[in-house]
Design a protein around this motif. Structure first.
Motif, PDB file in Angstrom:
ATOM      1  N   GLY A   1     -20.329 -23.261 -10.662  1.00 39.23           N
ATOM      2  CA  GLY A   1     -19.369 -23.366  -9.570  1.00 39.23           C
ATOM      3  C   GLY A   1     -18.121 -22.531  -9.730  1.00 39.23           C
ATOM      4  O   GLY A   1     -17.257 -22.527  -8.838  1.00 39.23           O
ATOM      5  N   LEU A   2     -17.978 -21.817 -10.870  1.00 43.85           N
ATOM      6  CA  LEU A   2     -16.815 -20.957 -11.049  1.00 43.85           C
ATOM      7  C   LEU A   2     -17.056 -19.615 -10.345  1.00 43.85           C
ATOM      8  O   LEU A   2     -18.132 -19.028 -10.462  1.00 43.85           O
ATOM      9  CB  LEU A   2     -16.547 -20.703 -12.528  1.00 43.85           C
ATOM     10  N   SER A   3     -16.052 -19.153  -9.647  1.00 46.92           N
ATOM     11  CA  SER A   3     -16.151 -17.838  -9.028  1.00 46.92           C
ATOM     12  C   SER A   3     -15.819 -16.763 -10.054  1.00 46.92           C
ATOM     13  O   SER A   3     -15.276 -17.055 -11.122  1.00 46.92           O
ATOM     14  CB  SER A   3     -15.181 -17.739  -7.847  1.00 46.92           C
TER      15      SER A   3
ATOM     16  N   ILE B   1     -13.255 -17.127 -13.285  1.00 43.48           N
ATOM     17  CA  ILE B   1     -13.597 -16.763 -14.663  1.00 43.48           C
ATOM     18  C   ILE B   1     -12.586 -15.779 -15.212  1.00 43.48           C
ATOM     19  O   ILE B   1     -12.108 -15.907 -16.349  1.00 43.48           O
ATOM     20  CB  ILE B   1     -15.025 -16.183 -14.712  1.00 43.48           C
ATOM     21  N   SER B   2     -12.224 -14.776 -14.393  1.00 44.84           N
ATOM     22  CA  SER B   2     -11.250 -13.780 -14.832  1.00 44.84           C
ATOM     23  C   SER B   2      -9.888 -14.422 -15.066  1.00 44.84           C
ATOM     24  O   SER B   2      -9.212 -14.129 -16.061  1.00 44.84           O
ATOM     25  CB  SER B   2     -11.142 -12.672 -13.779  1.00 44.84           C
ATOM     26  N   TRP B   3      -9.475 -15.325 -14.171  1.00 45.92           N
ATOM     27  CA  TRP B   3      -8.166 -15.996 -14.296  1.00 45.92           C
ATOM     28  C   TRP B   3      -8.102 -16.805 -15.592  1.00 45.92           C
ATOM     29  O   TRP B   3      -7.124 -16.741 -16.331  1.00 45.92           O
ATOM     30  CB  TRP B   3      -7.949 -16.894 -13.081  1.00 45.92           C
ATOM     31  N   ARG B   4      -9.155 -17.573 -15.863  1.00 48.94           N
ATOM     32  CA  ARG B   4      -9.179 -18.392 -17.081  1.00 48.94           C
ATOM     33  C   ARG B   4      -9.223 -17.524 -18.338  1.00 48.94           C
ATOM     34  O   ARG B   4      -8.618 -17.859 -19.360  1.00 48.94           O
ATOM     35  CB  ARG B   4     -10.392 -19.334 -17.045  1.00 48.94           C
TER      36      ARG B   4
ATOM     37  N   ARG C   1      -7.877 -19.660 -21.304  1.00 47.88           N
ATOM     38  CA  ARG C   1      -8.651 -20.884 -21.069  1.00 47.88           C
ATOM     39  C   ARG C   1     -10.133 -20.680 -21.396  1.00 47.88           C
ATOM     40  O   ARG C   1     -10.842 -21.628 -21.714  1.00 47.88           O
ATOM     41  CB  ARG C   1      -8.520 -21.320 -19.597  1.00 47.88           C
ATOM     42  N   LEU C   2     -10.568 -19.432 -21.256  1.00 50.52           N
ATOM     43  CA  LEU C   2     -11.925 -19.042 -21.631  1.00 50.52           C
ATOM     44  C   LEU C   2     -11.820 -17.914 -22.654  1.00 50.52           C
ATOM     45  O   LEU C   2     -10.996 -17.011 -22.528  1.00 50.52           O
ATOM     46  CB  LEU C   2     -12.714 -18.544 -20.413  1.00 50.52           C
TER      47      LEU C   2
END
Length: 315
Positions: free
Chosen positions: A30-32, A36-39, A44-45
């Motif tokens: 469900g992640l766009s 993913i890039s923001w986290r 966060r990732l």
């Protein structure tokens, strides 16, 4: 000074990260792409490998990076430096994750991963922290075959010290490697490996003496007082000539340690021991000085009778 005891304790201190996930798995969850890039940009990732992510506030440790390396290589097992760390004798550092694959199998060529292809089929993997590892004897002999001599013997000594292998297991394993590169040198080192040594420099000092034909020095030789109690242990001791070869590392520089060392030295001299001390500069830059010092001491004590208090502790 890198103590073998620290390597033996390391597997108990390895933290287990969250399971790595592929980029596609994150999208399916469900992640766009933007999320993913923001986290990722905000910590966060974390990305331990191309297209692999681990969620959490901290950068992934050994466990997470190893899992990420294994994701696309289900037939590979951890070997060499990485498996040595997990077995408790990782005394030769490497920043990469090391995988062991059969020759002809696909293997990764990615940053942070070193893949070793082998014609020697591996035994069923050992699971350590849910990570598939080559068995300890295989890992120890693989490293002994491929590392420089001065680094290889510490691996074998540390593996014996940690109880990860026995001398018999090493001898059997090195026989399985007949015909492979470096096996002759590995066989010679297995024959002199000794689990009583406590750190790399002690092992390397002993190897220097053994290569010069001096084989009378015992690692961690106990010296007893008049009551029969072990008063101290010598890094390397020749019980017949009562000569000690001690390695002085950075841990000996504190004032408290210097006072303890002086007291220990004086007591040993009173018992008849000839104390000889060496540093990293001697070991790595002037080994001939060590050999000259020990040879001179041996000549002066050629007819020395063995000390009774340590003779019972000889192998």
């Amino acid at each position: 000074m890198d103590l073998y005891s620290q390597a033996a304790e390391l597997p108990w201190r390895i933290s287990i990260d969250q399971q790595p996930a592929h980029y596609r798995q994150l999208l399916n969850a469900g992640l766009s792409a933007g999320a993913i890039s923001w986290r990722s940009n905000r910590g966060r990732l974390h990305r331990p490998g191309h297209g692999r992510y681990i969620s959490g506030p901290d950068s992934p440790g050994l466990w997470g990076r190893a899992q990420a390396a294994l994701m696309d290589n289900p037939d590979a097992v951890l070997g060499f430096h990485t498996a040595a760390l997990l077995h408790g004798f990782g005394v030769v550092p490497s920043n990469n994750i090391h995988l062991l694959t059969l020759a002809g199998s696909p293997f990764p060529q990615r940053r942070g991963i070193t893949s070793h292809q082998t014609v020697l089929r591996t035994a069923p993997p050992v699971s350590i922290l849910r990570l598939p590892c080559a068995c300890a004897s295989r890992v120890a002999v693989d490293l002994a075959r491929t590392l420089p001599r001065l680094e290889a013997l510490p691996v074998l000594d540390a593996a014996l010290f940690a109880g990860a292998v026995t001398q018999e297991e090493l001898l059997i394993e090195v026989g399985r490697h007949d015909g492979l590169r470096g096996v002759r040198a590995a066989r010679e080192l297995v024959a002199i490996a000794d689990g009583r040594a406590e750190c790399r420099q002690e092992t390397q000092l002993r190897l220097l003496l053994v290569d010069a034909g001096i084989r009378d020095f015992v690692p961690q030789l106990p010296v007893r007082d008049a009551a029969g109690r072990v008063r101290c242990r010598l890094d390397l001791g020749d019980p017949c000539r009562m000569i000690a070869a001690e390695y002085d590392g950075s841990s000996h520089l504190s004032q408290q340690r210097l006072r303890q060392d002086r007291s220990r030295h004086n007591w040993l001299e009173q018992q008849g021991w000839a104390m000889r001390y060496f540093t990293a500069a001697d070991l790595y830059h002037s080994p001939e000085t060590i050999l000259s010092t020990i040879t001179t001491a041996r000549r002066s004590r050629a007819n020395r009778r063995p000390q009774r208090s340590t003779s019972d502790d000889m192998p």
